[in-house]
Design an enzyme around this catalytic site. Structure first.
Site, PDB file in Angstrom:
ATOM      1  N   ALA A  34      -7.731  16.552 -12.020  1.00  0.00           N
ATOM      2  CA  ALA A  34      -6.570  17.450 -11.596  1.00  0.00           C
ATOM      3  C   ALA A  34      -6.415  18.468 -12.409  1.00  0.00           C
ATOM      4  O   ALA A  34      -5.574  19.480 -12.122  1.00  0.00           O
ATOM      5  CB  ALA A  34      -5.250  16.504 -12.025  1.00  0.00           C
ATOM      6  N   VAL A 134      -2.140   7.218   7.240  1.00  0.00           N
ATOM      7  CA  VAL A 134      -2.900   6.700   8.344  1.00  0.00           C
ATOM      8  C   VAL A 134      -4.299   6.194   7.759  1.00  0.00           C
ATOM      9  O   VAL A 134      -4.910   6.901   7.305  1.00  0.00           O
ATOM     10  CB  VAL A 134      -3.104   8.058   9.190  1.00  0.00           C
ATOM     11  CG1 VAL A 134      -4.075   7.681  10.457  1.00  0.00           C
ATOM     12  CG2 VAL A 134      -1.776   8.436   9.655  1.00  0.00           C
ATOM     13  N   ILE A 138      -9.058   5.981   4.263  1.00  0.00           N
ATOM     14  CA  ILE A 138     -10.208   6.814   5.100  1.00  0.00           C
ATOM     15  C   ILE A 138      -9.355   8.289   5.025  1.00  0.00           C
ATOM     16  O   ILE A 138      -8.238   8.326   5.298  1.00  0.00           O
ATOM     17  CB  ILE A 138     -10.093   6.360   6.603  1.00  0.00           C
ATOM     18  CG1 ILE A 138     -10.916   4.932   6.692  1.00  0.00           C
ATOM     19  CG2 ILE A 138     -10.840   7.437   7.391  1.00  0.00           C
ATOM     20  CD1 ILE A 138     -11.008   4.656   8.263  1.00  0.00           C
ATOM     21  N   LYS A 207       0.477   5.425  13.536  1.00  0.00           N
ATOM     22  CA  LYS A 207      -0.546   6.244  12.879  1.00  0.00           C
ATOM     23  C   LYS A 207      -0.877   7.235  13.947  1.00  0.00           C
ATOM     24  O   LYS A 207      -1.254   8.349  13.694  1.00  0.00           O
ATOM     25  CB  LYS A 207      -1.625   5.256  12.375  1.00  0.00           C
ATOM     26  CG  LYS A 207      -0.943   4.404  11.300  1.00  0.00           C
ATOM     27  CD  LYS A 207      -2.002   3.313  11.213  1.00  0.00           C
ATOM     28  CE  LYS A 207      -1.670   2.245  10.092  1.00  0.00           C
ATOM     29  NZ  LYS A 207      -2.515   0.992  10.119  1.00  0.00           N
ATOM     30  N   GLY A 304      -5.142  -2.328   1.961  1.00  0.00           N
ATOM     31  CA  GLY A 304      -5.245  -2.926   0.717  1.00  0.00           C
ATOM     32  C   GLY A 304      -4.727  -2.001  -0.416  1.00  0.00           C
ATOM     33  O   GLY A 304      -4.864  -0.846  -0.377  1.00  0.00           O
TER      34      GLY A 304
HETATM   35  N1  LIG Z   1      -0.409  -2.535   1.744  1.00  0.00           N
HETATM   36  C1  LIG Z   1      -1.289  -1.549   2.331  1.00  0.00           C
HETATM   37  O1  LIG Z   1      -2.274  -2.154   2.437  1.00  0.00           O
HETATM   38  C2  LIG Z   1      -0.685  -0.261   2.930  1.00  0.00           C
HETATM   39  C3  LIG Z   1      -1.610   0.556   3.534  1.00  0.00           C
HETATM   40  C4  LIG Z   1      -1.166   1.825   4.053  1.00  0.00           C
HETATM   41  C5  LIG Z   1       0.083   2.196   3.866  1.00  0.00           C
HETATM   42  N2  LIG Z   1       0.965   1.125   3.120  1.00  0.00           N
HETATM   43  C6  LIG Z   1       2.331   1.801   2.937  1.00  0.00           C
HETATM   44  O2  LIG Z   1       2.868   1.718   1.833  1.00  0.00           O
HETATM   45  C7  LIG Z   1       4.225   1.578   1.654  1.00  0.00           C
HETATM   46  C8  LIG Z   1       4.184   0.569   0.719  1.00  0.00           C
HETATM   47  O3  LIG Z   1       3.637  -0.665   1.102  1.00  0.00           O
HETATM   48  P1  LIG Z   1       3.438  -2.082   0.059  1.00  0.00           P
HETATM   49  O4  LIG Z   1       2.279  -2.781   0.864  1.00  0.00           O
HETATM   50  O5  LIG Z   1       3.023  -1.690  -1.086  1.00  0.00           O
HETATM   51  O6  LIG Z   1       4.602  -2.538   0.093  1.00  0.00           O
HETATM   52  P2  LIG Z   1       5.400  -3.763  -0.725  1.00  0.00           P
HETATM   53  O7  LIG Z   1       4.327  -4.595  -1.338  1.00  0.00           O
HETATM   54  O8  LIG Z   1       6.264  -4.696   0.198  1.00  0.00           O
HETATM   55  O9  LIG Z   1       6.236  -3.164  -1.842  1.00  0.00           O
HETATM   56  C9  LIG Z   1       7.342  -2.597  -1.542  1.00  0.00           C
HETATM   57  C10 LIG Z   1       7.935  -2.136  -2.918  1.00  0.00           C
HETATM   58  O10 LIG Z   1       9.150  -1.417  -2.729  1.00  0.00           O
HETATM   59  C11 LIG Z   1      10.296  -1.896  -3.562  1.00  0.00           C
HETATM   60  N3  LIG Z   1      11.516  -1.732  -2.802  1.00  0.00           N
HETATM   61  C12 LIG Z   1      12.025  -2.306  -1.691  1.00  0.00           C
HETATM   62  N4  LIG Z   1      13.177  -1.983  -1.775  1.00  0.00           N
HETATM   63  C13 LIG Z   1      13.662  -1.144  -2.643  1.00  0.00           C
HETATM   64  C14 LIG Z   1      14.520  -0.459  -3.060  1.00  0.00           C
HETATM   65  N5  LIG Z   1      15.734  -0.672  -2.174  1.00  0.00           N
HETATM   66  N6  LIG Z   1      14.843   0.486  -3.978  1.00  0.00           N
HETATM   67  C15 LIG Z   1      13.408   0.507  -4.644  1.00  0.00           C
HETATM   68  N7  LIG Z   1      12.436   0.028  -4.368  1.00  0.00           N
HETATM   69  C16 LIG Z   1      12.457  -1.020  -3.338  1.00  0.00           C
HETATM   70  C17 LIG Z   1       9.868  -3.274  -3.758  1.00  0.00           C
HETATM   71  O11 LIG Z   1      10.463  -3.789  -5.102  1.00  0.00           O
HETATM   72  P3  LIG Z   1      10.255  -5.380  -5.721  1.00  0.00           P
HETATM   73  O12 LIG Z   1       8.708  -5.471  -6.093  1.00  0.00           O
HETATM   74  O13 LIG Z   1      10.995  -5.332  -6.899  1.00  0.00           O
HETATM   75  O14 LIG Z   1      10.513  -6.351  -4.632  1.00  0.00           O
HETATM   76  C18 LIG Z   1       8.246  -3.327  -3.805  1.00  0.00           C
HETATM   77  O15 LIG Z   1       7.864  -3.022  -5.172  1.00  0.00           O
HETATM   78  C19 LIG Z   1       4.606   1.047   3.011  1.00  0.00           C
HETATM   79  O16 LIG Z   1       5.388   2.222   3.586  1.00  0.00           O
HETATM   80  C20 LIG Z   1       3.516   0.761   3.706  1.00  0.00           C
HETATM   81  O17 LIG Z   1       3.553   1.016   5.000  1.00  0.00           O
HETATM   82  C21 LIG Z   1       0.568   0.073   2.735  1.00  0.00           C
END
Ligand SMILES: NC(=O)c1ccc[n+]([C@@H]2O[C@H](COP(=O)([O-])OP(=O)(O)OC[C@H]3O[C@@H](n4cnc5c(N)ncnc54)[C@H](OP(=O)(O)O)[C@@H]3O)[C@@H](O)[C@H]2O)c1
Length: 441
Positions: A34, A134, A138, A207, A304
């Protein structure tokens, strides 16, 4: 060296905790990449007491993600909460209003509100980066925003949902029915307890809607995306497709046609020898057809923690380097409204599976219904009903159900749908016909 770039990370789940761990354990690497130190200064999540696997010493905790978004000590708000409305949307809007750069992985938010958020980011002269939204790891957003700037894109398509690809691949490889494979995917953590969002095609559609705006410079209301899921794909379809030289994939396709832009997500037969057919399991791919590059195929992990956080980190590094681009390639003022084509005008070949009563005249009636709609049949296979098996009555008049598989020549979607409606109305089938588009890749 320039000042430290201070991040506020909202959401410390799968992606957020991977990002924070990555930035903590590779801080020297990120400083080099960076050109300045990158540091998580403040965070927000629901549960303050949860162990996250990285140190929160010296990091400010906010119970309220919107307060984090406005924290004067952060330069970049990283939204990793998820959800198209609610706290994620409010916090991103607050961050942009406060003139912070925003990095997010939230496809649902961008599919529904991306253009409005881009307008706000442009007005403030800040970045709105969403590489992870998306196809996870990738780098397709950067490819469209930067690498393909010279090209006019005619088609973008791909496998954008790992859950669906895992299910269809396993049904294929192990000749298992949909329900059994879905349960296995849920046990392995590849599918949610409520899998509707993935298997119904909605995640891929989110996506695709983002990719369509980037690739074609059009703003597509999410409701204009044609969405079909994989719930109706049976083991019989997978087996028949295999015999005919195809694989079944959930494809997301945006394509410029004579009647407008087709934006569609649905199961499709793809030739076994195509590169996309080889993409199996939870792996994703995105193919782009451009006038100067021809065809380009990107393949990799669509989800992931680490793969997705890697994409988020690349967006952060761009901000640290001072790169601020229009979020959707062109400024929002240059985006046009979508002129989405009616799917009835879609032209292509079709796979059809019929469950036909074993009675004289059945096949002739089916052929007539097809001919009446100018649908020409390329191949037809009738599987023997049980009565035709050794020991059966072999009369051809048992009334039992026999499976008939048809492949049509190129026709319009309206014609094939009208022909299938006529076949059903003529009482020649015992179940609604199955129809799957054949995609030429
Ligand atoms: N997982 C994947 O492989 C992946 C891939 C591409 C895109 N994404 C995108 O990335 C984003 C996160 O996904 P993730 O899988 O990491 O979700 P996750 O594991 O369910 O984590 C969500 C996080 O948000 C926190 N949270 C929920 N409500 C909240 C609030 N009101 N204020 C502050 N924090 C809050 C939760 O807190 P706590 O931990 O305290 O419950 C948790 O830490 C999503 O938009 C998802 O579509 C995920």
């Amino acid at each position: 060296m320039a000042n430290t770039l201070n991040l506020g990370v909202a959401g410390l789940g799968t992606v957020g905790s991977s990002l924070c761990t990555m930035l903590e354990t590779r801080s020297d690497h990120f400083t080099q990449m960076a050109g300045r130190a990158v540091k998580v200064t403040a965070v927000s999540a629901r549960n303050r007491d949860k162990q996250r696997g990285f140190s929160l010493d010296g990091v400010t905790w906010h119970d309220d993600a919107e307060a984090l978004a406005r924290d004067p000590n952060i330069d970049v708000f990283v939204e990793l909460i998820g959800g198209e409305e609610g706290v994620a949307k409010a916090a991103v809007e607050a961050a942009l209003e406060a003139g912070k750069h925003v990095v997010t992985a939230n496809k649902a938010l961008l599919a529904k509100h991306g253009v409005d958020l881009a307008r706000r980011a442009e007005a403030k002269g800040v970045a709105l980066n969403f590489e992870a939204a998306v196809a996870g790891g990738i780098p397709v957003i950067k490819t469209l925003r930067e690498a393909l700037a010279a090209n006019t894109i005619s088609r973008i398509y791909g496998i954008l949902n790992g859950t669906c690809n895992y299910i269809l691949s396993k049904m294929q490889d192990e000749q298992l029915p949909f329900d059994e494979v879905l349960k296995d995917a849920q046990q392995k953590g590849y599918a949610e307890a409520d899998p509707t969002f993935d298997i119904g095609g909605f995640d891929a559609a989110h996506k695709l809607s983002i990719l369509t705006t980037l690739a074609f410079g059009v703003s597509v209301p999410f409701d204009d995306v044609h969405v079909e899921g994989i719930e109706a794909v049976s083991a019989a379809d997978i087996e028949a497709a295999d015999e005919l030289g195809y694989r079944i994939k959930l494809l997301a396709v945006s394509q410029q046609t004579d009647t407008g832009l087709e934006v569609r997500v649905h199961p499709a037969l793809v030739a076994k020898h195509s590169a996309v057919a080889e993409v199996s399991g939870v792996t994703n791919c995105v193919a782009i057809d451009g006038d100067y590059i021809g065809s380009l195929l990107l393949v990799g992990p669509g989800a992931g923690g680490e793969a997705t956080a890697s994409a988020v980190a690349s967006d952060v590094v761009d901000v640290a380097r001072g790169l601020v681009l229009p979020p959707f390639v062109r400024p929002v003022s240059a985006l046009t409204s979508s002129n989405c084509a009616e799917l009835g005008a879609h032209q292509g070949a079709y796979y059809v599976r019929l469950t036909v009563f074993d009675k004289p005249g059945g096949m002739a009636a089916i052929a007539k219904c097809m001919a009446d709609e100018n649908v020409s049949i390329e191949s037809i296979v009738q599987r023997r009903p049980d009565s035709e098996l050794p020991g059966g009555d072999r009369s051809g008049n048992s009334g039992q159900a026999a499976t008939v598989i048809l492949i049509t020549h190129k026709t319009t979607e309206k014609s094939i749908r009208d022909a299938l409606t006529a076949i059903e109305q003529a009482g020649k089938v015992s179940q609604p016909p199955q129809m799957i588009r054949i995609e030429v890749l």
